[in-house]
Design a protein around this motif. Sequence first.
Motif, PDB file in Angstrom:
ATOM      1  N   UNK A  55     119.188  38.705  62.502  1.00  0.00           N
ATOM      2  CA  UNK A  55     119.377  40.021  61.900  1.00  0.00           C
ATOM      3  C   UNK A  55     120.554  40.709  62.530  1.00  0.00           C
ATOM      4  N   UNK A  56     120.513  42.064  62.501  1.00  0.00           N
ATOM      5  CA  UNK A  56     121.579  42.837  63.131  1.00  0.00           C
ATOM      6  C   UNK A  56     121.353  42.847  64.639  1.00  0.00           C
ATOM      7  N   UNK A  72     129.410  51.640  58.907  1.00  0.00           N
ATOM      8  CA  UNK A  72     129.894  50.261  58.776  1.00  0.00           C
ATOM      9  C   UNK A  72     131.426  50.235  58.808  1.00  0.00           C
ATOM     10  N   UNK A  73     131.937  49.146  59.368  1.00  0.00           N
ATOM     11  CA  UNK A  73     133.390  48.941  59.382  1.00  0.00           C
ATOM     12  C   UNK A  73     133.663  47.443  59.520  1.00  0.00           C
ATOM     13  N   UNK A  79     130.732  44.937  60.798  1.00  0.00           N
ATOM     14  CA  UNK A  79     130.137  45.485  62.013  1.00  0.00           C
ATOM     15  C   UNK A  79     129.612  46.898  61.701  1.00  0.00           C
ATOM     16  N   UNK A  80     128.571  47.254  62.374  1.00  0.00           N
ATOM     17  CA  UNK A  80     128.032  48.601  62.151  1.00  0.00           C
ATOM     18  C   UNK A  80     127.617  49.236  63.465  1.00  0.00           C
ATOM     19  N   UNK A  81     127.524  50.553  63.415  1.00  0.00           N
ATOM     20  CA  UNK A  81     126.987  51.335  64.519  1.00  0.00           C
ATOM     21  C   UNK A  81     125.709  52.025  64.024  1.00  0.00           C
ATOM     22  N   UNK A  95     128.364  48.324  67.703  1.00  0.00           N
ATOM     23  CA  UNK A  95     128.876  46.961  67.464  1.00  0.00           C
ATOM     24  C   UNK A  95     127.769  45.980  67.097  1.00  0.00           C
ATOM     25  N   UNK A  96     126.925  46.322  66.177  1.00  0.00           N
ATOM     26  CA  UNK A  96     125.929  45.386  65.681  1.00  0.00           C
ATOM     27  C   UNK A  96     126.558  44.464  64.643  1.00  0.00           C
TER      28      UNK A  96
END
Length: 478
Positions: free
Chosen positions: A190-191, A322-323, A330-332, A135-136
């Motif tokens: 950033x992320x 990414x999603x 959001x990315x993992x 969940x970044x």
Amino acid sequence: MAAAEPKPPAGADAARRLAGGCWSALWDYETPKVIVVKNRRLGVVYRAVQLLILLYFVWWGPGSPPERPCPSRRYVFIVQKSYQDSETGPESSVITKVKGITYSEHKVWDVEEYVKPPEGGSVFSIITRIEVTASQTLGNCPESVRVSNATCDLDEDCVSGQLDMLGNGLRTGRCVPYYQGSAKTCEVSGWCPVEDGASVSQFLGKMAPNFTILIKNSIHYPKFQFSKGNIEHRKDGYLKHCTFDEVSDLYCPIFKLGFIVEQAGENFTELAHTGGVIGVVINWDCDLDLPASKCNPKYSFRRLDPKHIPASSGYNFRFAKYYKTNNSTTRTLIKAYGIRIDVIVHGQAGKFSLIPTIINLATALTSIGVGSFLCDWILLTFMNKNKVYSHKKFDKVCTPRHSPGSWPVTLALVLGQAPPPAPPCPADPSQACQALAVPPPPKQMVDTPEQTTGPQLCASEPPWQDSTLADPRGLAQL
């Protein structure tokens, strides 16, 4: 009375005679003097040296076979087949396929998730452990404490707009509390959250030793127009129920991952946690003078990364998934540790050819002459009693007198050092000119210093005694 015709210049005539003499000398043949020494001890040494040199080229030689390195020897004609024309580095193609499933603390993993890249090339990775930062999102958060100069006490310690190439974002100029503990770090844009602050480790290696890897390999030697593959051509579904065995299933290239790691001499659990690189080496050494069925692949396995050097051992990489969540990206982030497999193909093919055979035989025969050199040294250094052998082997010959028309006299004319001309002969041919007649050359040259008009032994050298007198034991009968 008619005027006498002008004579050509003496220099031009001498130059022509010099050129003729040099042209004649160009086609002379020289041969060494051969002496047979009847000595058993020296003969044994001579034949022994020849035998050793012959064995060296026929059986032993410099270098070593690539399969069993040895710094001082290799087989030349018999094992290395120096009578063959050879080709190294075959054209090769490799296709791989991994099968199997495993699980971690949170999910089940199939081959589509733990194999990177999925194309099935000669280099691929099997993920065995991951560190997940879930969940970044793009925002502001504390920088990692691992980044240089990231810790702070006040906002003045953080420079707004500063970008650290080893950091995780652009610094905002604020000093904020870290994710856990009482430490503070500079805030970055950033992320977020950064990897070190929220990562979770998962181990995938529980079932990984049972993963199967199919390695399809085809090679081609263009010089000999020879091609072959490492899979047996059968129609009974052979590959569906076989695994590799060097004796019974050589042409079933399906390997278990645990077998590969074991053959490389590594501990699977340790390698799965830290990651590493394993090389699968396929060697095609083919003697094309034999049937094609005798050309078989040989497999070997070894670790390629230096595990005893902490700075360069292990293997890991990062990737992200990414999603979209509520119209926000959001990315993992996943840091993956795994076992990287490098399939390396090499080999050499050889076939009989006349040219390398002649070259190697000529080299061997030329080297046999070392025996003559060694025996000559022994003969002249340790066995040369009263210089019997040296006087027979080396003749000291004085320069003979030449007629005025010979090329040394012609050379003297060109250099302006000609001898005085001979007086004219009288009318009676039976007088002085008879003394100038050159007697015919002797039929055979002997070792005793007799007076002849040809090459003579130097006057300073005394006549030498018979070899049998100087060598009463009869060591050398020449």
